[in-house]
Design an enzyme around this catalytic site. Structure first.
Site, short mmCIF file in Angstrom:
data_model
loop_
_atom_site.label_atom_id
_atom_site.label_comp_id
_atom_site.label_asym_id
_atom_site.label_seq_id
_atom_site.Cartn_x
_atom_site.Cartn_y
_atom_site.Cartn_z
N LYS A 226 -50.87 33.47 -29.96
CA LYS A 226 -51.51 32.32 -29.32
C LYS A 226 -50.43 31.28 -29.10
O LYS A 226 -49.80 30.81 -30.05
CB LYS A 226 -52.61 31.76 -30.22
CG LYS A 226 -53.21 30.46 -29.70
CD LYS A 226 -54.21 29.88 -30.68
CE LYS A 226 -54.43 28.41 -30.39
NZ LYS A 226 -55.21 27.74 -31.45
N ALA B 240 -60.52 24.45 -30.09
CA ALA B 240 -60.35 23.05 -30.49
C ALA B 240 -61.54 22.17 -30.10
O ALA B 240 -62.09 22.29 -29.01
CB ALA B 240 -59.07 22.45 -29.91
#
Ligand code: SF4
Lengths: 367, 258
Positions: free
Chosen positions: B96, B183
């Site tokens: 990631k 997030a």
């Protein structure tokens, strides 16, 4: 523009007038807002805000959890030389103090590193007194190369370097710089720095910025609380951190809250900072700058430190020894200051876990 | 509930879990189990291979796919170096990309992320870039070889939910690869909302890790993700901006004489 202009802008500011004008209602309004302005931050350091500590603590805890989680990063200092040409009235390494002086060789530094790394510590802070003769930039960089063989991250707290020296240090794998202004109040600064290059207020004040410009990963600032009015000093520390974070967003800015500790010299004019006042400072700083790492050293007692964990402290020194050669024991000298929390790394870990937090040994590595 | 296909593999769970911010490493295996996740992200900068009890990798079940992230990277170059280190350490091919050069708001740098994606995809990594939800950037990341994109719902650690909903919606519509909302997801209802919108998966860390009972919270998220996915595949009823009035304003048109 340098931070000096920011400091100068507050020279004639009526701090006492402002602080005494803050009332409970104003504090309540500030605490109901998401954004905290410069003046809100100062208001949170006021006597009136002391009546709202619990509310501040709740907010600070939430912000700290969101940004840092339930983790406390551990690091340890490693003193490699205590030669110093400065005369700082508050420090045991002061040139005039008759303590035994020592500068470690690379072999001795390696021994220290081996001993310290056995405790599990992965991040170290390399410290020296200020002496271009005994601990010049080259010596520090060479020492950091030795330390990097044993640790994941090496940061330095040494005499202020030039921009070129910091660039060289950063390229050589030093991750960060700690430099305390000690006193932001220029007059007090002049008073407590009796002689030596450290007397140059401006050069020291611009040091964190030089480190940022050199692309250091992290830069840590702070005032030595107790030298001057703590509210003004805490406010200027916040202004400094904020100035640096705004101008150098890719550098991780952190703050420390050292309080004066007993040492080998004498400095009588300490204006004490109580535990409540220190807690208020830590909380106000967290609300003002939610992403800034907050660091508390073994100057503080074990119980006090443990209680600060949920309030927003996310960096802890542990198992610290402030003597040159102190970990391997062979060449121990006097300590720079007395440690209050003398627990081993293992004991500190247990205390952190008991608070429902995780001790973190590694948060970066040289890449 | 159909499986998620990503980077050539099939996943039964559409909940990805972060491993930072937990009160202790011992909590992790229990959280992973109760969440049912098959993909966990770890910050390589926190992997301590020197001591087993400190090594986060030893707390992650073997059948879980590791998604090392490049957290701490400030530019493409650092992200690339971290990714290569992760592979060299045996963390696999997944990565990631997280490039953050703004420590004030912790927002990702799409431009640097794109550079790193390009390099790493060419080296055979299965790259999932964390990004500001911008359609053009998402398209470029796909062209650069990403196996999916990870737009943020709100800034990291804010728990504010899908503040970027409109922009994420556009990405979901336009990008044919998996879209994982990352997030900002602070509650199971936020995760359900993302899934209802058509996100392929969500990544959750802070909301689980910092809750009073991470194991229970992981379960709550797992259920919410499933609920959201079911709702999405069942097609939510069309939303109407006007109520269906019993005497419509245009009703007269149907009356005699017009
Ligand atoms: S504070 Fe630093 S510069 Fe001042 S005397 Fe101590 S070691 Fe030397």
């Amino acid at each position: 523009m340098s931070f000096y202009e920011v400091v100068s802008g507050y020279k004639d500011f009526d701090f006492n007038g402002f602080l005494s004008s803050v009332n409970s209602e104003r504090v309540r309004v500030i605490l109901s807002n998401d954004k905290i302005s410069d003046m809100d931050f100062l208001a949170l350091l006021s006597p009136a805000a002391q009546g709202h500590l619990e509310h501040m603590a709740e907010k600070a805890r939430r912000l700290s959890l969101n940004h840092f989680g339930k983790a406390v990063l551990l690091y340890a200092p490693i003193y490699i030389s205590n030669y110093c040409i400065n005369r700082c009235a508050y420090c045991g390494f002061n040139h005039d103090n008759s303590i035994s002086r020592k500068r470690l060789t690379m072999e001795e530094i390696e021994q220290e590193a081996i001993e310290l790394s056995k405790t599990g510590i992965r991040h170290v802070l390399l410290l020296t007194g200020e002496s271009k003769k005994h601990s010049p930039a080259d010596y520090i960089i060479e020492a950091s190369r030795v330390l990097r063989r044993h640790f994941d991250s090496v940061t330095i707290e040494v005499s202020p370097l030039t921009l070129e020296e910091y660039v060289h240090a950063a390229k050589s794998g030093i991750d960060g710089v700690t430099v305390y202004q000690e006193a932001y109040d220029e007059e007090v600064y002049d008073e407590v720095h009796l002689s030596g290059p450290k007397k140059d207020y401006r050069f020291r004040l611009d040091t964190p910025e030089r480190a940022c410009r050199a692309n250091m990963r992290s830069v840590n600032v702070g005032a030595l609380l107790g030298l001057s009015d703590w509210r003004r000093e805490a406010f200027m520390t916040g202004m400094h951190a904020n100035y640096l974070q705004d101008k150098y967003p890719s550098t991780e800015i952190s703050v420390s809250f050292p309080r004066i500790r007993p040492h080998a010299g004498v400095f009588e004019k300490v204006s004490g900072v109580s535990d409540i006042q220190l807690v208020q400072t830590i909380l106000a700083m967290r609300l003002f700058m939610p992403h800034v790492s907050q660091n508390i050293s073994t100057r503080e007692t074990a119980t006090f430190r443990d209680n600060l964990i949920p309030l927003g402290i996310n960096k802890f020194s542990a198992g610290s020894c402030t003597e040159v050669g102190g970990y391997s024991g062979a060449q121990a000298t006097e300590a720079q200051f007395e440690i209050s929390d003398g627990r081993s790394v293992g004991d500190v870990c247990e205390a952190i876990l008991a608070r429902g937090y995780q001790p973190l040994f590694k948060n970066w590595m040289s890449i | 509930m159909g499986k998620l296909k990503i980077g050539g593999i099939e996943l039964g769970s559409r909940l990805f879990i972060g491993t930072g911010k937990y009160p202790s490493k011992d909590t992790l295996p229990k959280v992973i189990e109760s969440s049912g996740t098959q993909m966990v992200t770890i910050a390589l900068r926190r992997v301590d291979a020197t001591r087993n009890e400190n090594n986060i990798l030893s707390y992650i079940p073997k059948d879980t796919i590791l998604l090392p992230n490049t957290s701490g990277a400030r530019n493409a170059d650092e992200a690339v170096r971290i990714a290569r280190l992760a592979r060299a350490m045996g963390c696999g091919d997944w990565v990631k990309i997280e490039v953050i050069s703004d420590n004030k708001y912790l927002l990702p740098d799409n431009e640097e992320t794109l550079k790193a994606t390009d390099i790493l995809a060419n080296e055979g990594f299965k790259v999932l870039p964390y990004m500001n939800p911008d359609l053009m950037s998402a398209k470029k990341l796909v062209d650069a070889g990403a196996v999916g994109v990870m737009p943020l719902g709100a800034p990291i650690g804010t728990n504010r939910g899908l503040r970027m909903k409109e922009l994420i919606g556009i990405i979901i519509e336009e990008i044919k690869l998996p879209v994982i909302v990352d997030a900002g997801i602070g509650a199971p209802s936020h995760a359900a909302e993302a899934m209802e919108m058509g996100a392929d998966a969500v990544l959750v860390n802070t909301a689980i890790a910092t809750s009073d009972d991470p194991v229970k919270m992981a379960k709550a998220f797992s259920l919410a993700v499933k609920a959201g996915r079911y709702a999405c595949t069942a097609r939510l009823g069309a939303k109407s901006e006007v109520a269906s009035a019993s005497s419509p304003l245009t009703g007269f048109l149907h009356e005699e004489g017009f």
